[in-house]
Design a protein around this motif. Structure first.
Motif, PDB file in Angstrom:
ATOM      1  N   GLU A  13       0.926  -1.309   0.033  1.00 17.02           N
ATOM      2  CA  GLU A  13      -0.114   0.101   0.057  1.00 17.02           C
ATOM      3  C   GLU A  13       0.872   1.034  -0.113  1.00 17.02           C
ATOM      4  OE1 GLU A  13      -3.795   1.646   2.510  1.00 17.02           O
ATOM      5  OE2 GLU A  13      -3.189  -0.273   2.895  1.00 17.02           O
ATOM      6  N   ILE A  14       0.511   2.392  -0.820  1.00 19.32           N
ATOM      7  CA  ILE A  14       1.244   3.456  -0.886  1.00 19.32           C
ATOM      8  C   ILE A  14       0.443   4.738  -0.314  1.00 19.32           C
ATOM      9  CG2 ILE A  14       2.463   4.968  -2.505  1.00 19.32           C
ATOM     10  CD1 ILE A  14       2.449   2.291  -4.433  1.00 19.32           C
ATOM     11  N   GLY A  15       1.178   5.695   0.097  1.00 20.47           N
ATOM     12  CA  GLY A  15       0.496   6.824   0.433  1.00 20.47           C
ATOM     13  C   GLY A  15      -0.256   7.076   1.556  1.00 20.47           C
ATOM     14  N   GLY A  16       0.234   5.967   2.652  1.00 18.46           N
ATOM     15  CA  GLY A  16      -0.544   6.158   4.160  1.00 18.46           C
ATOM     16  C   GLY A  16      -1.067   4.771   4.236  1.00 18.46           C
ATOM     17  N   LYS A  17      -1.565   4.830   5.779  1.00 18.61           N
ATOM     18  CA  LYS A  17      -2.212   3.561   5.949  1.00 18.61           C
ATOM     19  C   LYS A  17      -3.236   3.635   6.810  1.00 18.61           C
ATOM     20  CE  LYS A  17      -1.795  -1.130   6.945  1.00 18.61           C
ATOM     21  NZ  LYS A  17      -1.752  -1.874   6.024  1.00 18.61           N
TER      22      LYS A  17
ATOM     23  N   VAL B 230      -2.781  -0.285  -8.609  1.00 22.77           N
ATOM     24  CA  VAL B 230      -4.291  -0.589  -8.116  1.00 22.77           C
ATOM     25  C   VAL B 230      -4.630   0.656  -7.422  1.00 22.77           C
ATOM     26  CG1 VAL B 230      -5.717  -2.072  -6.877  1.00 22.77           C
ATOM     27  CG2 VAL B 230      -3.831  -3.113  -8.103  1.00 22.77           C
ATOM     28  N   ILE B 231      -5.794   1.300  -7.769  1.00 20.53           N
ATOM     29  CA  ILE B 231      -6.166   2.418  -7.446  1.00 20.53           C
ATOM     30  C   ILE B 231      -7.619   2.327  -7.304  1.00 20.53           C
ATOM     31  CG2 ILE B 231      -6.579   4.983  -7.927  1.00 20.53           C
ATOM     32  CD1 ILE B 231      -3.787   4.994  -9.646  1.00 20.53           C
ATOM     33  N   GLY B 232      -8.198   2.766  -6.214  1.00 21.05           N
ATOM     34  CA  GLY B 232      -9.750   2.742  -5.892  1.00 21.05           C
ATOM     35  C   GLY B 232     -10.148   3.336  -4.514  1.00 21.05           C
ATOM     36  N   GLN B 233     -11.306   3.655  -4.562  1.00 24.84           N
ATOM     37  CA  GLN B 233     -11.959   4.186  -3.596  1.00 24.84           C
ATOM     38  C   GLN B 233     -12.430   2.877  -2.505  1.00 24.84           C
ATOM     39  OE1 GLN B 233     -13.787   4.583  -6.325  1.00 24.84           O
ATOM     40  NE2 GLN B 233     -13.410   6.999  -6.764  1.00 24.84           N
ATOM     41  N   GLU B 234     -11.910   3.129  -1.135  1.00 28.69           N
ATOM     42  CA  GLU B 234     -11.795   2.174  -0.055  1.00 28.69           C
ATOM     43  C   GLU B 234     -12.931   2.336   0.918  1.00 28.69           C
ATOM     44  OE1 GLU B 234     -12.168  -0.705   1.191  1.00 28.69           O
ATOM     45  OE2 GLU B 234      -9.936  -1.251   1.349  1.00 28.69           O
TER      46      GLU B 234
ATOM     47  N   PRO C  17     -10.746  16.048  -2.443  1.00 25.10           N
ATOM     48  CA  PRO C  17      -9.821  16.418  -3.593  1.00 25.10           C
ATOM     49  C   PRO C  17      -8.452  16.010  -3.538  1.00 25.10           C
ATOM     50  CG  PRO C  17     -11.309  18.230  -3.058  1.00 25.10           C
ATOM     51  CD  PRO C  17     -11.576  17.267  -2.097  1.00 25.10           C
ATOM     52  N   TRP C  18      -8.105  15.846  -2.555  1.00 32.31           N
ATOM     53  CA  TRP C  18      -6.600  15.715  -2.134  1.00 32.31           C
ATOM     54  C   TRP C  18      -6.535  13.931  -2.461  1.00 32.31           C
ATOM     55  CZ3 TRP C  18      -9.096  19.429   0.757  1.00 32.31           C
ATOM     56  CH2 TRP C  18      -9.755  18.973   1.610  1.00 32.31           C
ATOM     57  N   GLY C  19      -7.560  13.135  -2.229  1.00 30.87           N
ATOM     58  CA  GLY C  19      -7.426  12.131  -2.668  1.00 30.87           C
ATOM     59  C   GLY C  19      -7.522  11.639  -4.090  1.00 30.87           C
ATOM     60  N   ASN C  20      -8.423  12.394  -4.808  1.00 26.60           N
ATOM     61  CA  ASN C  20      -8.264  12.251  -6.134  1.00 26.60           C
ATOM     62  C   ASN C  20      -6.982  12.683  -6.553  1.00 26.60           C
ATOM     63  OD1 ASN C  20     -10.720  11.092  -6.724  1.00 26.60           O
ATOM     64  ND2 ASN C  20     -11.732  12.902  -6.458  1.00 26.60           N
ATOM     65  N   ALA C  21      -6.381  13.689  -6.199  1.00 23.52           N
ATOM     66  CA  ALA C  21      -4.955  14.299  -6.450  1.00 23.52           C
ATOM     67  C   ALA C  21      -3.945  13.208  -6.164  1.00 23.52           C
ATOM     68  CB  ALA C  21      -4.573  15.406  -5.500  1.00 23.52           C
TER      69      ALA C  21
ATOM     70  N   SER D  27     -10.278   7.360   1.988  1.00 23.23           N
ATOM     71  CA  SER D  27     -11.201   6.940   1.017  1.00 23.23           C
ATOM     72  C   SER D  27     -10.466   6.526  -0.163  1.00 23.23           C
ATOM     73  CB  SER D  27     -12.390   8.390   0.659  1.00 23.23           C
ATOM     74  OG  SER D  27     -12.722   8.394   1.865  1.00 23.23           O
ATOM     75  N   MET D  28      -9.498   6.750  -0.544  1.00 21.47           N
ATOM     76  CA  MET D  28      -8.833   6.536  -1.725  1.00 21.47           C
ATOM     77  C   MET D  28      -7.623   5.820  -1.357  1.00 21.47           C
ATOM     78  SD  MET D  28      -8.543   6.618  -4.996  1.00 21.47           S
ATOM     79  CE  MET D  28      -9.498   8.044  -5.373  1.00 21.47           C
ATOM     80  N   LEU D  29      -7.355   4.442  -1.791  1.00 22.23           N
ATOM     81  CA  LEU D  29      -6.528   3.354  -1.685  1.00 22.23           C
ATOM     82  C   LEU D  29      -5.542   3.281  -2.842  1.00 22.23           C
ATOM     83  CD1 LEU D  29      -6.846   0.426   0.653  1.00 22.23           C
ATOM     84  CD2 LEU D  29      -5.443   0.081  -1.310  1.00 22.23           C
ATOM     85  N   ILE D  30      -4.211   3.239  -2.742  1.00 26.17           N
ATOM     86  CA  ILE D  30      -3.284   2.985  -3.873  1.00 26.17           C
ATOM     87  C   ILE D  30      -2.446   1.998  -3.453  1.00 26.17           C
ATOM     88  CG2 ILE D  30      -1.691   4.106  -5.320  1.00 26.17           C
ATOM     89  CD1 ILE D  30      -3.190   6.854  -4.952  1.00 26.17           C
TER      90      ILE D  30
END
Length: 755
Positions: A103-107, A138-142, A157-161, A115-118
């Motif tokens: 997982e990337i960008g936080g836990k 893999v990118i998607g809303q969690e 917005p920052w999740g989509n960014a 809300s956005m998991l990458i």
């Protein structure tokens, strides 16, 4: 202990059925409840062997009832299925579909947007004796399983960014992108980077992303789904939904409910049915490529066979995209086609190895196929009443411009530019030499008292925005069109009178000479779109095209036909978008205007098609393209996905135009909200607003309804949008013509509007 686990599992299944059907299916629910209670009461008295047999019998009964209920599911039942906390989530997919991931960008909650998991993942495939690890982003809303910090998959917005950032990383690494849409809609917050602006940016970049994109839809609610949904192949889970708005939101609009009121269950069920939001509906209309069958009553984390099917489908989809743009690959492509629709046992395609990296030529082909795919969509959802011979002549007209543009710009201009650049380089060198030779003489002549100062008035006119000056005799009150409200013999009070001390204004002055602008504080009253048509563009220069394209009712939504006919009679227009060629001080432009009086300026299939054709016309003729937004309330909900699909379609048209070198400007007025702003309008690098404009992703009422937040009265004002960086300037209505002319000259050049 195994028996206890099974009982717990059956209890959860019973609770799940109750949540989905509520008071419906009471007889079936009572049957399952009774059998389960009877077993629990006599469990301790049964021998171990009889316990196991009894539990197996109850499990068979649950399976039978679930299969029976599956055939009776309504669209709203499926909505409740995808919203349920027992529904599979992205974490379940990562654990069961991919062989490993990071997982990337936080836990969890320690993320910029939970809300956005990458995740950077890979899929292991074996072909013969070789093993291949194929990486994928893999990118998607969690949504998780009832985890409140996930915000229900409603991305900020920052999740989509963050999602866009890692899509670009995947492009750099030349690996496919798999996106999973699990969202009821994006969170409507305007703080930078802004909900609408970020979705528009995502769409614009995905339109040009040079790697395969596969999207899987479970819950695709509103424009938030499009933020990661523009894909080469779009799959959908069979119990999922994909819609322009939630059934509750549609019911609130159709029922004309006041803030705080709730729609009745019957109206919500009806709207869910009319919106045609299920997987079968979307596959039939062409907005989803394939549906993935789920177990009865929807996929849950313990349905391991479903995860195997999902794995096979995403691999097959990625292979199909790659093989479609590669060279000679007939046998693997044929094998993939033959495996479509097979059972899980026959679906195994992992032994058909396809390298997922693409050559530069294949990447270019990939983009062309993606653009054509979306531009073909929804053409059945509007009316075109042109006779056959007119359509034929229009086709030849377009082809003629294609040929002319190719020879003039692509062939001749290319070599002409090279020659011009060479001449300019020689000229620049020569000027430096001449300057050195003549410098002593110029110093002498400039020292003489007869030397005149340089007239820089033309330069200042070109580089400075105008400021309204009542003493300017060339413009003072001489408007080609005057609002009909100027005939009213009454006084008008400015809304800012209490704070600014504005005196009452006489209507003939306010809506006549003052062009709807308060003479004391500058407050802009709304004006008709005709005011702009007649006062911005050169007299007699407007040439409308595609006026025969009409808004229709593709879903047969109850009452929409009557509303459309009323709008057509009231406005004299056939859709909320009018497209035309015009001139601004002899500068030729192509204009697409969204007109608020026609159904609030909402965008449906007709409006989207007209916008696309306007962008294509500007591209062929090498004209600048202006989108003037007199007002838009968003996407027309009664057209369902036929409306929301215009977001990626029109954005692709804009992307193609800008990539070809075009100059695209957007000018907002009155109220501009929702889908259009979050796509083909918000992606412009040059966005301006008349001072009367309100700009945002969702209106105050929608924000209050969805988030419970009270927002300040000026939350959507143009000045707030300017301070957030969402627009690049604010203009006085009376200076719109001059400022548009200046923008065209400074951003495009006097005769060159293409790079």
């Amino acid at each position: 202990m195994d028996i206890d686990k099974k009982i717990q599992h059956l209890t959860e299944r019973l609770s799940y059925i109750k949540d989905i059907f509520g008071t419906k299916q009471a007889e079936n629910v009572r049957l399952l409840e009774t059998r389960l209670e009877e077993f629990v009461q006599r469990e301790n008295a049964l021998p171990a062997k009889e316990k196991l047999a009894a539990v197996t019998t109850i499990e068979d009964l649950f399976g039978f009832v679930e299969r029976k209920l599956e055939t009776e599911l309504t669209p709203m039942d499926k909505v409740r299925i995808v919203r349920h906390s027992q529904r599979i989530c992205l974490r379940d997919i990562l654990e069961n579909v991919y062989d490993n991931y990071t997982e990337i960008g936080g836990k969890d909650e320690n993320s910029i947007d939970p809300s956005m998991l990458i995740a950077r993942a890979y899929i292991t495939r074996r072909s013969g004796k070789k093993t291949y690890h194929q990486p994928v982003m893999v990118i998607g809303q969690e949504k998780g399983h009832g985890e409140e910090f996930r915000n229900g998959g409603s991305v900020k917005p920052w999740g989509n960014a963050k999602a866009l950032q890692y899509m670009k990383v995947a492009e750099t690494e030349d690996i496919p992108v798999h996106t999973y849409v699990f969202t009821p809609g994006s969170f409507p917050v305007e703080d930078a980077p802004g909900a609408a602006q970020q979705i528009a940016k995502n769409l614009y970049e995905m339109a040009g992303l040079r790697v395969p994109i596969i999207s899987v839809f479970s819950e695709g609610g509103s424009g938030g789904a499009e933020a990661i949904g523009l894909a080469d192949i779009r799959l959908m889970l069979s119990h999922g939904y994909y819609s322009v708005i939630s059934p509750e939101g549609a019911a609130a609009i159709e029922g004309r409910l006041r803030s705080g009121d709730r729609a009745g269950g019957e109206l919500i069920e009806k709207c869910a049915m009319q919106l045609k939001m299920t997987s079968d509906d979307n596959v039939r209309m062409g907005y989803i490529d394939h549906a993935i069958d789920e177990p009865p009553m929807g996929a849950r984390p313990y349905h391991y066979d479903f995860f195997r099917r999902l794995r096979q489908e995403v691999i097959r989809a990625t292979d199909e995209v790659v093989l479609s743009v590669k060279g000679f690959t007939p046998f693997r492509a044929m094998a993939l086609r033959r495996r479509r629709g097979k059972t899980i046992e026959d679906l195994d395609i992992e032994n058909i190895y396809v390298r997922w990296s693409l050559s530069p030529a294949a990447r270019a082909t990939l983009l062309q196929k993606r653009h054509k795919k979306f531009l073909r969509l929804s053409r059945q959802a509007f009316l075109d009443r042109r006779p056959y011979f007119r359509r034929f002549s229009a086709w030849w007209y377009d082809k003629g411009w294609d040929i002319y543009s190719y020879f003039k710009y692509d062939l001749w201009r290319k070599h002409q530019k090279q020659l011009i650049y060479a001449v300019e380089e020689v000229d620049a060198e020569a000027r430096v030499l001449v300057e050195k030779v003549l410098r002593p003489w110029r110093k002498l002549t400039n020292a003489l008292p007869t030397a005149q100062g340089k007239d820089d008035s033309k330069e200042r006119e070109l580089t400075m925005l105008s400021q309204w000056d009542k003493e300017d005799e060339a413009r003072n009150g001489e408007w080609s069109y005057v609002s009909g409200r100027a005939k009213e013999d009454r006084a008008i009070t400015c809304p800012n009178a209490a704070t600014h001390g504005c005196l009452d204004l006489w209507a003939p002055d306010l809506f006549g000479e003052f062009a709807g602008v308060c003479n004391y504080c500058g407050h802009h009253f709304p004006m008709e779109y005709q005011w702009y048509l007649h006062n911005i563009f050169d007299p007699g220069s407007i040439f409308e095209f595609n006026s025969e394209v009409e808004s229709a009712n593709p879903l047969g939504f109850e009452g929409l036909d009557v509303k459309l006919e009323e709008a057509k009679k009231k406005t004299g227009l056939k859709s909320a978008c009018t497209t035309f060629e015009a001139r601004i001080d002899n500068v030729k432009v192509v204009v697409a205007m969204l007109v608020a009086p026609f159904r609030g300026g909402t965008v449906g299939a007709a409006e989207g098609e007209k916008f696309i054709q306007a962008a294509e016309r500007a591209k062929k003729k090498r004209f600048p393209f202006l989108a003037y937004v007199h007002g838009t309330a968003g996407i027309r909900i009664q057209e369902g996905v036929n409306g929301v699909i215009q977001m990626p379609r029109c954005t692709i048209a804009v992307r193609r135009y800008i990539d070809a070198g075009g100059l695209y400007l957007v000018l907002y007025d009155t109220n501009s909200y929702a889908g259009p702003l979050a796509s083909f309008l918000g992606c412009s690098p040059y966005q301006f607003a008349i001072r009367s404009a309100n700009i945002g992703f969702a209106g105050p009422g929608v924000i209050k309804e969805t988030t419970g937040m009270d927002i300040p009265p000026d939350y959507h004002r143009a000045y707030r949008a300017l301070s957030r960086g969402h627009i690049q300037g604010i203009w006085d209505r009376r200076d719109a013509r001059h400022n548009l002319r200046q923008a065209l000259l400074t951003m495009g050049g006097r005769n060159l509007y293409y790079r």
